[in-house]
Design a protein around this motif. Structure first.
Motif, PDB file in Angstrom:
ATOM      1  N   LEU A  44       0.791  -1.237   0.000  1.00  0.00           N
ATOM      2  CA  LEU A  44       0.000   0.000   0.000  1.00  0.00           C
ATOM      3  C   LEU A  44       0.822   1.285   0.000  1.00  0.00           C
ATOM      4  N   ALA A  45       2.109   1.216   0.337  1.00  0.00           N
ATOM      5  CA  ALA A  45       2.939   2.432   0.306  1.00  0.00           C
ATOM      6  C   ALA A  45       3.180   2.828  -1.151  1.00  0.00           C
ATOM      7  N   ASP A  46       3.537   4.097  -1.366  1.00  0.00           N
ATOM      8  CA  ASP A  46       3.778   4.543  -2.749  1.00  0.00           C
ATOM      9  C   ASP A  46       5.010   3.871  -3.343  1.00  0.00           C
ATOM     10  N   GLU A  47       6.040   3.700  -2.487  1.00  0.00           N
ATOM     11  CA  GLU A  47       7.269   3.043  -2.946  1.00  0.00           C
ATOM     12  C   GLU A  47       7.752   2.112  -1.844  1.00  0.00           C
ATOM     13  N   ALA A  48       8.581   1.134  -2.229  1.00  0.00           N
ATOM     14  CA  ALA A  48       9.109   0.229  -1.200  1.00  0.00           C
ATOM     15  C   ALA A  48      10.522  -0.215  -1.571  1.00  0.00           C
ATOM     16  N   ILE A  49      11.374  -0.315  -0.564  1.00  0.00           N
ATOM     17  CA  ILE A  49      12.754  -0.765  -0.781  1.00  0.00           C
ATOM     18  C   ILE A  49      13.062  -1.892   0.201  1.00  0.00           C
ATOM     19  N   CYS A  50      13.617  -2.993  -0.335  1.00  0.00           N
ATOM     20  CA  CYS A  50      14.017  -4.104   0.533  1.00  0.00           C
ATOM     21  C   CYS A  50      15.361  -3.751   1.177  1.00  0.00           C
ATOM     22  N   ILE A  51      15.439  -3.895   2.514  1.00  0.00           N
ATOM     23  CA  ILE A  51      16.674  -3.488   3.205  1.00  0.00           C
ATOM     24  C   ILE A  51      17.440  -4.648   3.825  1.00  0.00           C
ATOM     25  N   GLY A  52      17.011  -5.890   3.563  1.00  0.00           N
ATOM     26  CA  GLY A  52      17.827  -6.986   4.083  1.00  0.00           C
ATOM     27  C   GLY A  52      17.056  -8.235   4.430  1.00  0.00           C
ATOM     28  N   GLY A  53      17.766  -9.129   5.116  1.00  0.00           N
ATOM     29  CA  GLY A  53      17.230 -10.456   5.437  1.00  0.00           C
ATOM     30  C   GLY A  53      16.149 -10.405   6.501  1.00  0.00           C
ATOM     31  N   PRO A  54      15.515 -11.558   6.750  1.00  0.00           N
ATOM     32  CA  PRO A  54      14.385 -11.631   7.673  1.00  0.00           C
ATOM     33  C   PRO A  54      14.697 -11.215   9.112  1.00  0.00           C
ATOM     34  N   ARG A  55      15.914 -11.496   9.591  1.00  0.00           N
ATOM     35  CA  ARG A  55      16.198 -11.152  10.988  1.00  0.00           C
ATOM     36  C   ARG A  55      16.187  -9.647  11.184  1.00  0.00           C
ATOM     37  N   SER A  56      15.602  -9.171  12.295  1.00  0.00           N
ATOM     38  CA  SER A  56      15.536  -7.720  12.538  1.00  0.00           C
ATOM     39  C   SER A  56      16.925  -7.102  12.475  1.00  0.00           C
ATOM     40  N   ALA A  57      17.932  -7.845  13.001  1.00  0.00           N
ATOM     41  CA  ALA A  57      19.296  -7.326  13.033  1.00  0.00           C
ATOM     42  C   ALA A  57      19.842  -7.104  11.625  1.00  0.00           C
ATOM     43  N   ASP A  58      19.250  -7.771  10.630  1.00  0.00           N
ATOM     44  CA  ASP A  58      19.709  -7.618   9.236  1.00  0.00           C
ATOM     45  C   ASP A  58      18.843  -6.633   8.446  1.00  0.00           C
ATOM     46  N   SER A  59      17.827  -6.082   9.054  1.00  0.00           N
ATOM     47  CA  SER A  59      16.918  -5.198   8.293  1.00  0.00           C
ATOM     48  C   SER A  59      16.398  -4.032   9.144  1.00  0.00           C
ATOM     49  N   TYR A  60      15.337  -4.288   9.929  1.00  0.00           N
ATOM     50  CA  TYR A  60      14.670  -3.170  10.626  1.00  0.00           C
ATOM     51  C   TYR A  60      15.539  -2.509  11.696  1.00  0.00           C
ATOM     52  N   LEU A  61      16.638  -3.169  12.087  1.00  0.00           N
ATOM     53  CA  LEU A  61      17.530  -2.542  13.069  1.00  0.00           C
ATOM     54  C   LEU A  61      18.777  -1.958  12.397  1.00  0.00           C
ATOM     55  N   ARG A  62      18.835  -2.050  11.056  1.00  0.00           N
ATOM     56  CA  ARG A  62      20.013  -1.543  10.342  1.00  0.00           C
ATOM     57  C   ARG A  62      19.840  -0.068   9.994  1.00  0.00           C
ATOM     58  N   ALA A  63      20.270   0.790  10.928  1.00  0.00           N
ATOM     59  CA  ALA A  63      20.146   2.238  10.744  1.00  0.00           C
ATOM     60  C   ALA A  63      20.821   2.686   9.445  1.00  0.00           C
ATOM     61  N   ASP A  64      21.996   2.094   9.146  1.00  0.00           N
ATOM     62  CA  ASP A  64      22.741   2.526   7.950  1.00  0.00           C
ATOM     63  C   ASP A  64      21.939   2.286   6.675  1.00  0.00           C
ATOM     64  N   ARG A  65      21.302   1.114   6.604  1.00  0.00           N
ATOM     65  CA  ARG A  65      20.525   0.795   5.378  1.00  0.00           C
ATOM     66  C   ARG A  65      19.270   1.654   5.290  1.00  0.00           C
TER      67      ARG A  65
END
Ligand code: ADP
Length: 456
Positions: A44-65
């Motif tokens: 539903l978002a206008d755009e989307a970018i994949c930022i990494g693997g399933p583990r939070s430490a590889d995606s949603y916790l990656r401030a740099d990405r």
């Protein structure tokens, strides 16, 4: 003006933010992990970018990405939601230094109020009551035991970096204290990377009552009423409601004023929550501040008609709050049940998997905030909350009856959920009479046959 926002989160809160942005005419950029390709917020978002693997430490916790995605997407602001990086002062600071607005308080305020011992000290200085306990953190066992004796057992040992009920232990005497002190420190180190703990008197069967704060960048600090979150399992909230059935209007006024004073003393801006515990006699004590939007924010929205996410965005944009304390009407009753993919008949064991038939309730006074749908695969990598059911009406009785009706309509096949448990609570006399304290759930589970919670 904010024109585009990156949403640094997933699940229902990411969807909630997409919806608010759409109504405000703001473009959205979702970020997602490889496990969340199917998630509604991505679609539903206008755009989307994949930022990494399933583990939070590889995606949603990656401030740099996330910051890289923000730069690629050319956004003006980042909404962190709750959990993940939402209370990470370093992340807020990185956003600030990249000229991206962090939709929340200033990083320095997160640093102070995110440390539970420092937060206590700050509000205590401002004259807000806090739970009797140690002055700040305690590192050595000998010193800790002396303090615990002085406070008087039972005491609770709490991690300064704590959250989600982790890193907390109760001790009833000197012998159990030593063991609990070390296990609280170990858990805090493992979960939060910070072993520091402090000690508080353990208040017997309190209620958890918190106040929603909104503060703009022009010096206005308001409270948007309270939420009673006493129905908790292992210090994790399950049901929240507003107003609290326990508060008199006098006590509500006193606690609201103290909450505003606490937030003002911290130099707080944007949305936040002042959490208190309240004993049976009506003594209230500050326990912590959450420097972000909370899971249970819809309860306040449906009680008052104020859209908290939109207010957060307006405040981050530099707008003045368009209403004053007197304009806020607390004239409805709202209740929220957290729908978790867990099996309440088997000690709340997580129940990830594929949702079969899905039918969400509707009708007058019913709101469902959820990112799931029929055929959706619930990943095992994240927490088990798959939605929130919020029901509201002119009074508490109407809200409870409506909640029972809506829960009875809610169909989620293929996984176990907390729906049958909520139904049982909505028809339990102790809850109906408004007598639930934080000790309620344990007592309720002990006296209720577990086959009542079977969703098959
Ligand atoms: P977290 O940040 O992990 O959520 P909190 O400090 O908000 O931890 O406390 C969570 C819950 O733990 C409270 O809602 C309450 O039920 C219980 N609790 C915390 N401090 C005390 C205390 N001093 N006495 C009794 N219960 C407490």
């Amino acid at each position: 003006m904010i024109q585009k926002i990156l949403i640094a989160n997933r699940g229902e809160i990411a969807l909630r933010i997409v919806r608010a942005c759409r109504e405000l005419g703001i473009k959205t950029l979702a970020v997602y992990s490889e496990a969340d390709v199917q998630s509604l917020h991505v679609q539903l978002a206008d755009e989307a970018i994949c930022i990494g693997g399933p583990r939070s430490a590889d995606s949603y916790l990656r401030a740099d990405r996330i910051i890289s995605a923000a730069e690629i997407g050319d956004v003006d602001a980042i909404h962190p939601g709750y959990g993940f990086l939402s209370e990470n002062a370093k992340f807020a600071e990185q956003c600030e230094s990249c000229n991206i607005k962090f939709i929340g308080p200033k990083s320095a305020v997160i640093s102070t109020m995110g440390d539970k011992a420092k937060a206590k000290e700050t509000v205590k200085k401002a004259g807000v009551p806090t739970v009797p306990g140690s002055d700040g953190t305690v590192d050595s066992e000998d010193e800790a035991i002396k303090i615990a004796r002085k406070i008087g057992y039972p005491v609770i040992i709490k991690a300064v970096a704590g959250g989600g009920g982790r890193g907390m232990r109760i001790a009833h005497n000197n012998v159990s204290f030593a063991k609990e002190f070390h296990s609280a420190r170990n858990e805090a180190e493992q979960v939060f990377g910070n072993a520091e703990v402090y000690i508080e008197k353990y208040i017997d069967k309190p209620r958890h009552i918190e106040f929603q704060i909104l503060a703009d960048n022009h010096g206005k600090v308001l409270h948007i009423g309270e939420r009673d979150c006493s129905v908790q399992r292992r210090h994790q909230k399950l049901i929240e409601e507003s107003p609290s059935p326990f508060l008199t209007s006098d006590l509500r006024k006193k606690m609201g004023k103290a909450a505003v004073k606490a937030a003002a003393a911290a130099g707080y801006t944007n949305a936040g929550t002042i959490e208190y515990i309240v004993d049976g006699k009506g003594n209230f004590y500050f326990i912590e501040m959450n420097t972000r939007i909370q899971v249970e924010h819809p309860v306040t929205e449906e009680m008052t008609g104020i859209d908290l996410i939109k207010e957060q965005i307006r405040i981050a944009n530099g707008d003045k709050l368009s209403f004053s304390q007197r304009d806020i009407k607390f004239d409805r009753h709202a209740i929220e049940c957290r729908i978790n993919a867990e099996d309440p008949a088997r000690n709340f064991i997580p129940s990830p998997g594929t949702i079969g038939l899905y039918y969400a309730p509707g009708g007058h006074g019913v709101r469902v905030d959820s990112h799931v749908y029929g055929g959706y695969v619930i990943p095992s990598h994240y927490d088990s909350m798959i939605g929130k059911l919020i029901c509201y009406g002119r009074d508490r009785k109407t809200a409870i009856e409506r909640m029972y009706r809506a829960l009875s309509e809610y169909i989620i096949r293929g996984v176990k959920t907390t729906i049958p448990l909520h139904k049982a609570i909505m028809s339990d006399p102790v809850f109906i009479e408004g007598k639930a304290t934080t000790a309620y759930m344990e007592e309720f589970m002990n006296r209720t046959p577990s086959d009542l919670f079977n969703s098959d």
